[in-house]
Design a protein around this motif. Structure first.
Motif, mmCIF file in Angstrom:
data_model
loop_
_atom_site.group_PDB
_atom_site.id
_atom_site.type_symbol
_atom_site.label_atom_id
_atom_site.label_comp_id
_atom_site.label_asym_id
_atom_site.label_seq_id
_atom_site.Cartn_x
_atom_site.Cartn_y
_atom_site.Cartn_z
ATOM 1 N N GLU A 180 -15.847 -12.185 -9.042
ATOM 2 C CA GLU A 180 -15.334 -12.171 -10.211
ATOM 3 C C GLU A 180 -14.788 -10.764 -10.778
ATOM 4 N N ARG A 181 -15.267 -9.268 -10.219
ATOM 5 C CA ARG A 181 -15.230 -8.970 -10.479
ATOM 6 C C ARG A 181 -13.894 -8.052 -10.133
ATOM 7 N N LEU A 182 -13.468 -8.749 -8.551
ATOM 8 C CA LEU A 182 -12.056 -8.053 -8.268
ATOM 9 C C LEU A 182 -10.940 -9.345 -8.296
ATOM 10 N N ASP A 183 -11.465 -10.387 -9.005
ATOM 11 C CA ASP A 183 -10.429 -11.157 -9.042
ATOM 12 C C ASP A 183 -9.750 -10.878 -10.240
ATOM 13 N N ALA A 184 -10.816 -9.834 -11.368
ATOM 14 C CA ALA A 184 -9.934 -9.766 -12.303
ATOM 15 C C ALA A 184 -9.538 -8.360 -12.400
ATOM 16 N N LEU A 185 -8.995 -8.185 -11.460
ATOM 17 C CA LEU A 185 -8.207 -6.861 -10.754
ATOM 18 C C LEU A 185 -6.856 -7.528 -11.555
ATOM 19 N N ASP A 186 -5.272 -6.574 -11.499
ATOM 20 C CA ASP A 186 -4.245 -6.431 -11.465
ATOM 21 C C ASP A 186 -3.828 -7.054 -9.996
ATOM 22 N N LEU A 187 -3.653 -8.123 -8.597
ATOM 23 C CA LEU A 187 -4.178 -8.157 -7.745
ATOM 24 C C LEU A 187 -2.668 -8.071 -7.160
ATOM 25 N N ASP A 188 -1.492 -8.372 -7.731
ATOM 26 C CA ASP A 188 0.259 -7.824 -7.598
ATOM 27 C C ASP A 188 1.241 -7.028 -7.320
ATOM 28 N N GLN A 189 -0.322 -5.289 -7.590
ATOM 29 C CA GLN A 189 -0.025 -4.487 -7.020
ATOM 30 C C GLN A 189 0.785 -4.306 -5.794
ATOM 31 N N PRO A 190 1.955 -3.925 -5.246
ATOM 32 C CA PRO A 190 2.405 -3.341 -4.139
ATOM 33 C C PRO A 190 1.735 -2.194 -3.267
ATOM 34 N N TYR A 191 2.047 -2.130 -1.927
ATOM 35 C CA TYR A 191 1.038 -0.863 -1.840
ATOM 36 C C TYR A 191 1.212 0.154 -1.973
ATOM 37 N N PRO A 192 0.366 1.475 -2.484
ATOM 38 C CA PRO A 192 1.065 2.700 -3.218
ATOM 39 C C PRO A 192 1.681 3.158 -2.278
ATOM 40 N N GLY A 193 1.696 3.470 -1.365
ATOM 41 C CA GLY A 193 1.957 4.693 -0.194
ATOM 42 C C GLY A 193 1.334 5.661 -0.045
ATOM 43 N N LYS A 194 1.585 6.973 0.420
ATOM 44 C CA LYS A 194 0.280 8.135 0.424
ATOM 45 C C LYS A 194 -0.185 7.985 -0.668
ATOM 46 N N ASP A 195 0.136 8.129 -1.995
ATOM 47 C CA ASP A 195 -1.037 8.161 -2.420
ATOM 48 C C ASP A 195 -2.399 7.141 -1.895
ATOM 49 N N ALA A 196 -2.312 5.896 -1.791
ATOM 50 C CA ALA A 196 -3.783 5.535 -0.601
ATOM 51 C C ALA A 196 -4.297 5.865 0.478
ATOM 52 N N GLU A 197 -2.785 7.587 1.166
ATOM 53 C CA GLU A 197 -3.828 7.472 2.494
ATOM 54 C C GLU A 197 -3.981 9.009 2.224
ATOM 55 N N GLY A 198 -4.416 9.635 3.267
ATOM 56 C CA GLY A 198 -5.161 10.852 3.381
ATOM 57 C C GLY A 198 -6.432 11.158 2.620
ATOM 58 N N GLN A 199 -6.730 12.609 2.637
ATOM 59 C CA GLN A 199 -8.303 13.062 2.236
ATOM 60 C C GLN A 199 -9.036 11.743 1.758
ATOM 61 N N ARG A 200 -10.158 11.830 1.509
ATOM 62 C CA ARG A 200 -11.375 10.934 1.636
ATOM 63 C C ARG A 200 -12.593 11.240 2.331
ATOM 64 N N GLY A 201 -14.097 10.831 1.235
ATOM 65 C CA GLY A 201 -15.267 11.112 2.006
ATOM 66 C C GLY A 201 -15.073 13.170 1.688
ATOM 67 N N ARG A 202 -15.836 13.255 2.168
ATOM 68 C CA ARG A 202 -16.261 14.615 2.251
ATOM 69 C C ARG A 202 -15.935 15.900 2.212
ATOM 70 N N GLN A 203 -15.438 16.877 2.141
ATOM 71 C CA GLN A 203 -14.052 17.432 2.222
ATOM 72 C C GLN A 203 -14.765 18.819 2.429
#
Length: 409
Positions: A350-373
């Motif tokens: 239900e929560r996933l279906d409520a998102l704006d699912l038409d969004q395309p891949y956001p490029g570099k903003d979706a990449e790079g550092q994640r997790g512990r740093q």
């Protein structure tokens, strides 16, 4: 405190730390990775991560990139020997996982050997990796993980005992390590040679010290130096593989035989599809819009519910992955908080279906550092640990406290 004994250290080679020119991407295509008798079609390894690389996540990653090597969460040798239920659960694999890879952490040669014999002798895994890379203070302050190779005789005995215990069953042993304790106490070249001479099937280097933790930029020149030093077995590189292009560049700069991916796959299991494509000479990359990300999250939730045999527990464990999956996408704070509190697959859907699912891949903003740093920090080591490369009776007793938990983080 007396001065430490000399230790092999790497001269600066290749680009300076942080200088990652990627023009051209002329990395050669790599042949399949050989780990003892096993052929890994894509020379890519999923690094074991506590609380992340369980059966569910490994299966999800394998669905995207079936040709890699996917390693289970770390377990302590003591927990295996004591037949701890959770430890044995971690080294229980699904039908179809091949090769089955387990990572063992230990500080006592006899206990490590006994654990490896259980895993290999009971046909619980096809490959055993030894952890000498954990930088977590609760491990290093007792002399384990990334600071253990400083005690070279102990390191030699542990690795040799594991190889000997696994040999009758045809199970290869590998070693994963860091550069050393800090820049003044480097151990990786010496440790790599010791492991090679002991008969391990491969060595992997996370190109940071324990003091670096997960901060800054990994020192890929150290991987190159290790590759030039250890010449008869595969050398794998780990650190800052956030994309397929990073993997190609690491190979180009270092000559390593394969790459190990840790935090770069958190919330991005499709990176293994990108890596498979890259190492086969293709420039095709996964660029999922939010709709595909949502389907991947739900698939992950289903796998977690199956793994825990409990939908509530599975979806609760999934919560920590949400921020990684949604990095870079326009998802509001309320929606993020809601997804971080899900407790059933119905609620997740239900929560996933409520998102704006038409969004395309956001490029570099979706990449790079994640997790512990985090930031560099003075490693926690037992008092007097750096005084000598040899193990004192006091430190031997301290080490026994380092195996009290099932998984070391």
């Amino acid at each position: 405190m007396s001065s430490p004994s000399p230790v092999l250290s790497a001269p600066a080679v290749g680009p300076a730390r942080g200088d990652r020119a990627t023009s051209g991407l002329t990395a050669p295509l790599l042949p399949p990775l050989r780990i003892g008798p096993h052929t890994v079609r894509t020379p890519v390894v999923l690094a074991p991560m506590a609380g992340v690389t369980n059966t569910a996540f490994r299966k999800l990653c394998r669905e995207h990139g079936p040709g890699g090597l996917y390693v289970a969460e770390m377990v302590t040798s003591r927990a295996i020997v004591e037949r701890n239920v959770e430890a044995l659960r971690i080294v229980t694999f699904e039908e179809g996982e091949s090769p089955r890879s387990a990572q063992v952490y230990g500080v006592d040669p006899a206990t490590v050997a006994a654990a490896v014999k259980i895993i290999a002798g009971e046909d619980r895994a096809d490959h055993v990796d030894l952890n000498f890379g954990c930088p977590v203070p609760k491990v290093t302050k007792k002399g384990g993980g990334a600071v253990l190779p400083w005690k070279r005789e102990l390191f030699t005995r542990i690795v040799s005992a594991a190889v000997e215990a696994a040999a009758p069953f045809g199970v290869p042993v590998t070693v994963k390590m860091r550069k050393g304790i800090d820049d003044n106490h480097l151990t990786y070249l010496e440790a790599g040679l010791i492991a090679e001479q002991a008969g391990v099937a491969a060595v992997a280097l996370h190109a940071r010290t324990a003091a670096d933790y997960y901060s800054g930029t990994a020192d890929w020149s150290a991987i190159r130096q290790l590759k030039e030093t250890v010449t008869t077995i595969p050398v794998l590189g780990n650190g800052d593989i956030w994309s397929a292009e990073d993997a190609l560049e690491m190979v180009r700069q270092t000559g390593c035989d394969g790459v190990v991916v840790g935090r770069g796959c958190q919330g991005r299991p499709w990176i293994f599809a990108d890596l498979a494509a890259a190492f086969n000479g293709s420039d095709v990359r996964m660029k999922p819009g939010l709709a595909l990300v949502a389907e991947t999250i739900y698939r992950h939730g289903e796998l977690m519910a199956d793994f825990f045999e409990d939908e509530d527990k599975g979806t609760r464990d999934l919560r920590k992955h949400m921020a990684w999956y949604l990095k870079g996408y326009a998802v509001g704070g309320d929606a993020r908080r809601g997804l971080a509190l899900v407790s059933s697959l119905t609620e997740l859907r239900e929560r996933l279906d409520a998102l704006d699912l038409d969004q395309p891949y956001p490029g570099k903003d979706a990449e790079g550092q994640r997790g512990r740093q985090g930031t560099p920090k003075q490693p926690h080591v037992p008092y007097g640990w750096l005084d000598s490369r040899e193990l004192s009776d006091e430190h031997r007793a301290k080490l026994l406290e380092a195996e009290l938990s099932v998984s070391g983080g």
